[in-house]
Write a protein that holds these residues in place. Structure first.
Motif, short mmCIF file in Angstrom:
data_model
loop_
_atom_site.label_atom_id
_atom_site.label_comp_id
_atom_site.label_asym_id
_atom_site.label_seq_id
_atom_site.Cartn_x
_atom_site.Cartn_y
_atom_site.Cartn_z
N GLN A 1 0.59 -1.38 0.12
CA GLN A 1 -0.10 0.04 0.08
C GLN A 1 0.88 1.36 0.12
OE1 GLN A 1 -0.54 -2.73 2.71
NE2 GLN A 1 -1.56 -3.56 0.73
N GLY A 2 1.08 1.79 -1.10
CA GLY A 2 2.04 2.92 -1.15
C GLY A 2 1.22 4.36 -1.66
N ALA A 3 -0.13 4.15 -1.38
CA ALA A 3 -0.51 5.77 -1.96
C ALA A 3 -0.30 6.80 -0.59
CB ALA A 3 -2.03 5.38 -2.27
N ALA A 4 -0.51 7.66 -0.78
CA ALA A 4 -0.32 8.79 0.26
C ALA A 4 -1.88 8.67 1.20
CB ALA A 4 -0.23 10.07 -0.11
N TYR A 5 -1.82 7.94 2.03
CA TYR A 5 -3.02 7.68 3.21
C TYR A 5 -2.62 6.93 4.15
CZ TYR A 5 -4.07 3.00 1.60
OH TYR A 5 -4.03 1.64 1.65
N GLU A 6 -3.47 6.61 5.05
CA GLU A 6 -3.29 5.84 6.27
C GLU A 6 -2.55 4.49 5.85
OE1 GLU A 6 -3.07 5.58 10.36
OE2 GLU A 6 -3.59 7.39 9.20
N GLY A 7 -2.90 3.98 4.96
CA GLY A 7 -2.39 2.63 4.69
C GLY A 7 -0.74 2.59 4.58
N LEU A 8 -0.22 3.91 3.87
CA LEU A 8 1.05 4.07 3.95
C LEU A 8 1.71 4.26 5.24
CD1 LEU A 8 3.83 4.15 2.14
CD2 LEU A 8 3.04 6.56 1.66
N THR A 9 1.18 4.72 6.22
CA THR A 9 1.56 4.98 7.53
C THR A 9 1.90 3.71 8.18
OG1 THR A 9 0.68 7.42 7.83
CG2 THR A 9 0.93 5.80 9.90
N CYS A 10 0.97 2.84 8.09
CA CYS A 10 0.98 1.47 8.55
C CYS A 10 2.11 0.58 8.02
CB CYS A 10 -0.44 0.56 8.22
SG CYS A 10 -1.87 1.42 8.97
N ASN A 11 2.41 0.55 6.42
CA ASN A 11 3.45 0.15 5.91
C ASN A 11 4.92 0.63 6.55
OD1 ASN A 11 2.92 -1.66 3.11
ND2 ASN A 11 1.08 -0.60 4.09
N ALA A 12 4.98 1.87 6.51
CA ALA A 12 6.24 2.43 6.58
C ALA A 12 6.61 2.60 8.27
CB ALA A 12 6.31 4.13 6.34
N GLN A 13 5.66 2.52 9.02
CA GLN A 13 6.11 2.36 10.41
C GLN A 13 6.77 0.97 10.78
OE1 GLN A 13 3.50 2.84 13.78
NE2 GLN A 13 2.65 1.05 13.47
N GLU B 1 -3.43 14.56 11.71
CA GLU B 1 -2.32 15.52 11.28
C GLU B 1 -0.74 14.93 11.17
OE1 GLU B 1 -5.62 18.02 12.40
OE2 GLU B 1 -4.39 16.43 13.56
N VAL B 2 -0.61 14.14 12.35
CA VAL B 2 0.81 13.68 12.56
C VAL B 2 0.96 12.29 11.60
CG1 VAL B 2 2.09 11.92 14.02
CG2 VAL B 2 0.95 13.91 14.97
N SER B 3 -0.27 11.53 11.18
CA SER B 3 -0.11 10.44 10.26
C SER B 3 0.18 11.10 9.02
CB SER B 3 -1.28 9.71 10.49
OG SER B 3 -1.18 8.74 9.62
N SER B 4 -0.63 12.12 8.66
CA SER B 4 -0.61 12.93 7.48
C SER B 4 0.93 13.32 7.08
CB SER B 4 -1.56 14.05 7.31
OG SER B 4 -1.55 14.71 5.90
N GLU B 5 1.38 14.03 8.05
CA GLU B 5 2.75 14.58 7.87
C GLU B 5 3.64 13.10 7.69
OE1 GLU B 5 3.61 17.26 7.25
OE2 GLU B 5 2.10 18.84 8.53
#
Length: 421
Positions: free
Chosen positions: A185-197, A383-387
């Motif tokens: 999930q590489g789109a700019a949304y909450e799913g990328l937050t999950c992957n990247a963390q 806001e944190v997740s979006s950043e």
């Protein structure tokens, strides 16, 4: 353990007591993927038959980010149009003021639920949502392709990268031009937050925001993780992955055109379905780590059901939430959708283990899943997740290095925090 039949009998008795005059119309807002919607509708049909009440499903888009935007509008307006909300595991601190405290209504059953799930929905002693199902992602892989090329299941992201490239290149050379090495999930949304963390934490780079609220994300290990991930784009992963959400990744993998996939538990039941091109040729394992001696990290996911304070029928809505989360419904959901349950007893159910072996095997992963910093950052989490996902997406897209984007992220998070979260 009370079974559905006993619960529905009690609901029916309450309705019959005063005839059909007690019947009400309820609505539940429900974002879904896979088989979630059809399973929910079947559960609601049983509820309606037992009570005489009617329940309408208000569908939401796949993206939890888009869902939350609409939720905020309804809640800010104190709308009575929605009685029950399906809530992402991270939203409780942000929406607690708008929901009924379920604590007194589930006092007799709350100990039957996974304790971490209950804790995730408790804000200042208030139970915002009753846990519906949990999630902890897996690395899906093609067993036939690993066997064909003599490769083992990768334990590290570096091994995954090398194996994905070897198999992808060989398959393309053999004529399968559509083969990809890894989809996520590489789109700019909450799913990328999950992957990247997951990438960052598994490299030893810590958390987006630490549990005490401190900000330490700008570090060499985090940069190392993101630099490796950026190397995947246009390599083992298609450039289009920068727009992928869960269903996009599943579509590629399930059609037989990816060696590896990172996705949530729901994808297991679908990939194993009769219409799947990979039905008998895939398996799952825990996500890789960032290197030898480092631990895998899997983001805690899941959905929970809360009753809006603005509902015209709060008592009926509370009973609906309890009904949807009872043993039989959680058991069916686990078998049909491969969603990990929130009732401890369902993990030990023999039929669940027989029909969906993924569920009991994944209990330790769910128990040790990595929470996002919603509790630490409170109302600022979105806001944190979006950043965070913006910094990651920029890195994956080649708009600055990992080091540059993490430095910018650190500065932005410190401005958001101010004197405190």
């Amino acid at each position: 353990m009370k079974k559905t039949s006993l619960f529905t009998a009690a609901l029916a008795a309450a309705t019959i007591w005063s005839g059909t005059a007690l019947a009400v119309d309820l609505s539940i807002v429900h974002g879904s993927v896979g088989k979630d919607q059809e399973v929910l509708r079947a559960e609601l049909d049983r509820y309606e038959a037992a009570t005489g009440n009617k329940v309408t499903i208000v569908s939401m888009p796949e993206s939890s980010t888009d869902q939350f935007g609409q939720y905020k509008l309804w809640l800010a307006a104190q709308s009575s149009d929605i009685d029950v909300y399906r809530l992402d595991v991270i939203w409780a601190p942000q929406v607690a003021a708008h929901f009924v405290d379920l604590t007194p209504h589930v006092a007799d059953i709350r100990d039957q639920y996974v304790s971490a799930a209950i804790e995730s929905q408790t804000v200042d002693g208030k139970l915002v949502g009753l846990p519906m199902f949990l999630g902890a992602p897996a690395l899906y892989y093609r067993t036939d392709l690993l066997e064909k090329y003599g490769e083992k299941v990768p334990a590290t992201w570096q091994e995954m990268t090398a194996t994905a490239k070897k198999i992808m290149d060989a398959e393309r050379a053999a004529g399968n031009a559509d083969m990809q090495g890894f989809v996520f999930q590489g789109a700019a949304y909450e799913g990328l937050t999950c992957n990247a963390q997951e990438w960052i934490n598994s490299f030893g780079g810590g958390r987006i925001v630490d549990t005490d609220g401190s900000i330490n994300i700008n570090n060499p290990k985090a940069a190392e993780a993101l630099t490796l991930a950026a190397s995947w784009i246009g390599g083992i992963s298609p450039e289009g992955v920068l727009n992928y959400k869960e269903e996009d990744a599943r579509g590629v993998f399930q059609s037989g055109n990816a060696v590896f996939m990172r996705n949530w538990n729901y994808a297991y039941a679908l990939a194993a379905g009769d219409d799947s091109a990979v039905k008998d040729t895939f398996a799952v394992t825990t996500l890789p780590s960032g290197g030898e001696g480092l631990a895998s990290a899997a983001t805690l996911g899941g959905s929970h059901l809360g009753v809006a304070k603005y509902s015209k029928h709060p008592e009926e809505a509370i009973e609906l939430v309890k009904f949807l989360n009872n043993y039989d419904n959680q058991k069916e959901r686990a078998i049909v959708t491969s969603r990990p349950p929130t009732l401890n007893a369902v993990y030990g159910d023999a039929e669940v283990g027989e029909k969906q072996e993924f569920i009991p095997l994944w209990k330790p992963v769910v128990d040790n899943a990595l929470a996002r910093p919603s509790a630490a950052t409170k109302r600022s989490y979105n806001e944190v997740s979006s950043e965070f996902w913006t910094a990651v997406h920029d890195t994956l897209s080649g708009n600055g290095t990992a080091e540059q984007n993490l430095a910018k992220l650190e500065a932005r998070l410190k401005r958001l925090k101010g004197a405190g979260w």
